[in-house]
Every structure is written in C-alpha cells, then in structure tokens.
Design a protein around this motif. Structure first.
Motif, PDB file in Angstrom:
ATOM      1  N   GLU A  67     -52.782  -3.431  19.590  1.00 44.71           N
ATOM      2  CA  GLU A  67     -52.581  -2.027  19.236  1.00 44.71           C
ATOM      3  C   GLU A  67     -51.498  -1.421  20.137  1.00 44.71           C
ATOM      4  O   GLU A  67     -51.473  -1.648  21.342  1.00 44.71           O
ATOM      5  CB  GLU A  67     -53.883  -1.248  19.391  1.00 44.71           C
ATOM      6  CG  GLU A  67     -53.797   0.178  18.904  1.00 44.71           C
ATOM      7  CD  GLU A  67     -55.150   0.877  18.920  1.00 44.71           C
ATOM      8  OE1 GLU A  67     -55.230   1.987  18.374  1.00 44.71           O
ATOM      9  OE2 GLU A  67     -56.106   0.302  19.468  1.00 44.71           O
ATOM     10  N   LEU A  68     -50.596  -0.659  19.522  1.00 44.90           N
ATOM     11  CA  LEU A  68     -49.465  -0.095  20.251  1.00 44.90           C
ATOM     12  C   LEU A  68     -49.703   1.364  20.625  1.00 44.90           C
ATOM     13  O   LEU A  68     -50.276   2.125  19.859  1.00 44.90           O
ATOM     14  CB  LEU A  68     -48.190  -0.192  19.407  1.00 44.90           C
ATOM     15  CG  LEU A  68     -47.681  -1.596  19.087  1.00 44.90           C
ATOM     16  CD1 LEU A  68     -46.608  -1.518  18.006  1.00 44.90           C
ATOM     17  CD2 LEU A  68     -47.142  -2.284  20.340  1.00 44.90           C
ATOM     18  N   ASP A  69     -49.212   1.740  21.790  1.00 47.02           N
ATOM     19  CA  ASP A  69     -49.194   3.147  22.184  1.00 47.02           C
ATOM     20  C   ASP A  69     -47.861   3.778  21.787  1.00 47.02           C
ATOM     21  O   ASP A  69     -47.805   4.951  21.436  1.00 47.02           O
ATOM     22  CB  ASP A  69     -49.410   3.275  23.687  1.00 47.02           C
ATOM     23  CG  ASP A  69     -50.792   2.805  24.108  1.00 47.02           C
ATOM     24  OD1 ASP A  69     -51.777   3.411  23.656  1.00 47.02           O
ATOM     25  OD2 ASP A  69     -50.890   1.823  24.877  1.00 47.02           O
ATOM     26  N   HIS A  70     -46.794   3.008  21.843  1.00 44.68           N
ATOM     27  CA  HIS A  70     -45.458   3.447  21.411  1.00 44.68           C
ATOM     28  C   HIS A  70     -45.128   2.708  20.126  1.00 44.68           C
ATOM     29  O   HIS A  70     -44.930   1.488  20.130  1.00 44.68           O
ATOM     30  CB  HIS A  70     -44.425   3.118  22.498  1.00 44.68           C
ATOM     31  CG  HIS A  70     -43.033   3.545  22.171  1.00 44.68           C
ATOM     32  ND1 HIS A  70     -42.677   4.862  21.953  1.00 44.68           N
ATOM     33  CD2 HIS A  70     -41.890   2.818  22.030  1.00 44.68           C
ATOM     34  CE1 HIS A  70     -41.381   4.934  21.696  1.00 44.68           C
ATOM     35  NE2 HIS A  70     -40.884   3.706  21.739  1.00 44.68           N
ATOM     36  N   ARG A  71     -45.100   3.440  19.024  1.00 45.01           N
ATOM     37  CA  ARG A  71     -45.004   2.795  17.719  1.00 45.01           C
ATOM     38  C   ARG A  71     -43.737   1.967  17.517  1.00 45.01           C
ATOM     39  O   ARG A  71     -43.721   1.042  16.704  1.00 45.01           O
ATOM     40  CB  ARG A  71     -45.119   3.845  16.613  1.00 45.01           C
ATOM     41  CG  ARG A  71     -46.525   4.412  16.467  1.00 45.01           C
ATOM     42  CD  ARG A  71     -46.636   5.361  15.307  1.00 45.01           C
ATOM     43  NE  ARG A  71     -45.819   6.566  15.499  1.00 45.01           N
ATOM     44  CZ  ARG A  71     -45.703   7.531  14.606  1.00 45.01           C
ATOM     45  NH1 ARG A  71     -46.315   7.429  13.439  1.00 45.01           N
ATOM     46  NH2 ARG A  71     -44.966   8.598  14.870  1.00 45.01           N
ATOM     47  N   ALA A  72     -42.671   2.290  18.238  1.00 45.73           N
ATOM     48  CA  ALA A  72     -41.421   1.550  18.082  1.00 45.73           C
ATOM     49  C   ALA A  72     -41.405   0.231  18.851  1.00 45.73           C
ATOM     50  O   ALA A  72     -40.438  -0.525  18.768  1.00 45.73           O
ATOM     51  CB  ALA A  72     -40.247   2.419  18.527  1.00 45.73           C
ATOM     52  N   GLU A 118     -42.833  -3.618  20.232  1.00 44.79           N
ATOM     53  CA  GLU A 118     -43.401  -4.877  19.743  1.00 44.79           C
ATOM     54  C   GLU A 118     -44.424  -5.344  20.773  1.00 44.79           C
ATOM     55  O   GLU A 118     -44.145  -5.325  21.979  1.00 44.79           O
ATOM     56  CB  GLU A 118     -42.295  -5.928  19.597  1.00 44.79           C
ATOM     57  CG  GLU A 118     -42.805  -7.322  19.262  1.00 44.79           C
ATOM     58  CD  GLU A 118     -41.718  -8.389  19.331  1.00 44.79           C
ATOM     59  OE1 GLU A 118     -41.991  -9.528  18.922  1.00 44.79           O
ATOM     60  OE2 GLU A 118     -40.619  -8.069  19.824  1.00 44.79           O
ATOM     61  N   TRP A 119     -45.598  -5.736  20.312  1.00 45.49           N
ATOM     62  CA  TRP A 119     -46.646  -6.160  21.232  1.00 45.49           C
ATOM     63  C   TRP A 119     -46.486  -7.612  21.642  1.00 45.49           C
ATOM     64  O   TRP A 119     -46.300  -8.505  20.806  1.00 45.49           O
ATOM     65  CB  TRP A 119     -48.025  -5.973  20.618  1.00 45.49           C
ATOM     66  CG  TRP A 119     -49.132  -6.461  21.521  1.00 45.49           C
ATOM     67  CD1 TRP A 119     -49.760  -7.668  21.475  1.00 45.49           C
ATOM     68  CD2 TRP A 119     -49.686  -5.759  22.639  1.00 45.49           C
ATOM     69  NE1 TRP A 119     -50.680  -7.753  22.496  1.00 45.49           N
ATOM     70  CE2 TRP A 119     -50.660  -6.593  23.227  1.00 45.49           C
ATOM     71  CE3 TRP A 119     -49.452  -4.491  23.195  1.00 45.49           C
ATOM     72  CZ2 TRP A 119     -51.397  -6.210  24.338  1.00 45.49           C
ATOM     73  CZ3 TRP A 119     -50.188  -4.107  24.305  1.00 45.49           C
ATOM     74  CH2 TRP A 119     -51.150  -4.971  24.870  1.00 45.49           C
ATOM     75  N   GLN A 167     -44.197  -3.917  24.399  1.00 39.97           N
ATOM     76  CA  GLN A 167     -45.354  -3.401  25.133  1.00 39.97           C
ATOM     77  C   GLN A 167     -46.229  -4.581  25.508  1.00 39.97           C
ATOM     78  O   GLN A 167     -46.606  -5.383  24.659  1.00 39.97           O
ATOM     79  CB  GLN A 167     -46.164  -2.394  24.325  1.00 39.97           C
ATOM     80  CG  GLN A 167     -47.363  -1.865  25.120  1.00 39.97           C
ATOM     81  CD  GLN A 167     -48.065  -0.680  24.493  1.00 39.97           C
ATOM     82  OE1 GLN A 167     -47.705  -0.230  23.413  1.00 39.97           O
ATOM     83  NE2 GLN A 167     -49.080  -0.166  25.167  1.00 39.97           N
ATOM     84  N   ASP A 177     -41.790   9.902  24.606  1.00 44.03           N
ATOM     85  CA  ASP A 177     -43.071   9.718  23.912  1.00 44.03           C
ATOM     86  C   ASP A 177     -44.226   9.756  24.907  1.00 44.03           C
ATOM     87  O   ASP A 177     -45.241  10.430  24.696  1.00 44.03           O
ATOM     88  CB  ASP A 177     -43.030   8.382  23.168  1.00 44.03           C
ATOM     89  CG  ASP A 177     -44.212   8.179  22.240  1.00 44.03           C
ATOM     90  OD1 ASP A 177     -44.798   9.185  21.786  1.00 44.03           O
ATOM     91  OD2 ASP A 177     -44.546   7.010  21.941  1.00 44.03           O
TER      92      ASP A 177
END
Length: 231
Positions: free
Chosen positions: A66-71, A73-74, A133, A182
């Motif tokens: 799950e990402l905190d910053h949508r832009a 890549e995990w 991320q 962000d």
C-alpha cells in the motif's frame, strides 16, 4: 545515507485561603483528587485504545504494497531496517529529512533491502524523478542516525553524489518536491527550512548530505508550487 564527516515553594496546609479569600475545604480537595484520578484513568484507556495492536498476539492490519504517495512504486526495505509503529498516533510527524545516496538508485534499493545494512529511508528518488516507496510512513525508518528524529520524520533519499551538482537534475527536484509537498500537506508540516532539513542538520549526525550543491532555495520554491497545485 550520504557521506560521513571525519514548583514553586512547598505548599501550605489544608484550609489555606485561596485567591478569592475563601478557604479551600477538605471535601473540595478530595473531589479535586478524584477528578485527577478519573482523568488519569481516561487517558490510560485512550492510550490503550490507540495501542491495542501492540499487545501480545495482536497485529495492526496492514496491506502489503500500500502506498502513501500515489505516484510512487512500492519496493519493500528489509524488515531489519525499520520499526513497526502507528504514526502519527504514537509519534508526531513534523520533519522531512533530505538525503543523498552517494551512489545510484539501484544501489540504494539494494542496500535498503539488505538486513545487514541497518538503515533505510521511506523513499528513494531517481534522477528522472521516479519515486520508490520502501517503508510505510506510519512506520519508523532507520535513516537519520537519531532515534528522536527517526520517530518524528520521513526520510527521502536521492540518487547521486554530494560533490556532483549535475546529479541533481530538474526532474529529480520536481519529483522530490511533489513528494515532499504531499507529505507536508498530509501531516500539516510547514514548508520551510526548520521542518524540511538535510541529513547533515540532524543533531549528532556524522553525515554531510545533501551537500553544498543541493539548491535549497530552488527546492523549497518547487515544494511550495507543488503544494498550491495539489491544493
């Protein structure tokens, strides 16, 4: 990562007159003490409610990737390089710490995935502005070399070397600025040099990054512009 550098006086007895001239009775003292006890109990219950998942056998629900910053890549860092937490409920987040890898983007990802490295940042920014991320923002990353700063901050690594200004590309500045804007918006962090700092500014650090070629004026201007766009 970055490069290293070589009460007042004692109170009177019961029944003493207060500021209004009236004497404070024993019943009032007892009632006041009762309120204090109840207040302490309420605070204890609140803390327990917030930290129930820390009890043995309990686990706070997480979504892998799950990402905190949508832009972003995990790609996960080694579990040995960060500590599970519930920020900002258990630790307030009020700083963003800027790092420079002293190496490539690939190098940063590799060492942060290594359990023997002992450190990792929440994010890594590539020269083309791409963001990875590696640790959830609610968790404590081992990135600043200070327990207090780790608990209160989010760390952002940047590909490159501190002595090579050409490594800090326009795309990198822009991608990193959008990320920081962000983060600041979500936690109410002011966009200034008191709250967005370099690794070198962490008390007790032996690192010099982001170095003399990191353009702070340019970066903060981009963060402010990104904040307006985001709003």
């Amino acid at each position: 990562m970055g490069s290293k550098a070589s009460g007042a006086g004692r109170g009177g007895g019961s029944g003493k007159a207060g500021a209004s001239g009236r004497r404070v009775g024993r019943r009032a003292v007892l009632l006041g003490g009762g309120v204090a006890v109840l207040g302490t109990a309420a605070l204890a219950r609140e803390e327990l409610a917030r930290a129930w998942w820390r009890l043995p056998g309990m686990e706070r629900k997480r979504v892998e990737g799950e990402l905190d910053h949508r832009a972003a890549e995990w790609t996960s860092a080694s579990r040995a390089n960060w500590r599970r937490a519930d920020r900002p409920d258990d630790y307030r987040i009020d700083r963003v710490v800027i790092h420079v890898v002293q190496g490539s983007y690939a190098t940063a990802l590799k060492v942060f995935k290594d359990p023997g490295h002992g450190a990792a940042a929440h994010y890594v920014v590539r020269k083309d502005g791409h963001v990875a991320q590696m640790i959830r923002e609610l968790d404590v990353a081992f990135h600043a070399g200070s327990r207090d700063m780790n608990e209160r901050s989010i760390g952002i690594e940047h590909e490159g070397f501190v002595d090579r200004p050409q490594d800090f590309t326009a795309a990198m500045y822009a991608g990193s600025a959008r990320l920081t804007a962000d983060i600041c918006a979500r936690y109410g962090i002011p966009v200034d040099r008191e709250h967005i700092i370099g690794h070198v500014e962490v008390e007790g650090t032996d690192h010099t990054d982001p170095g003399p070629h990191w353009d702070w004026d340019r970066y903060l201007k981009l963060v402010r512009e990104a904040s307006k766009t985001r709003a």
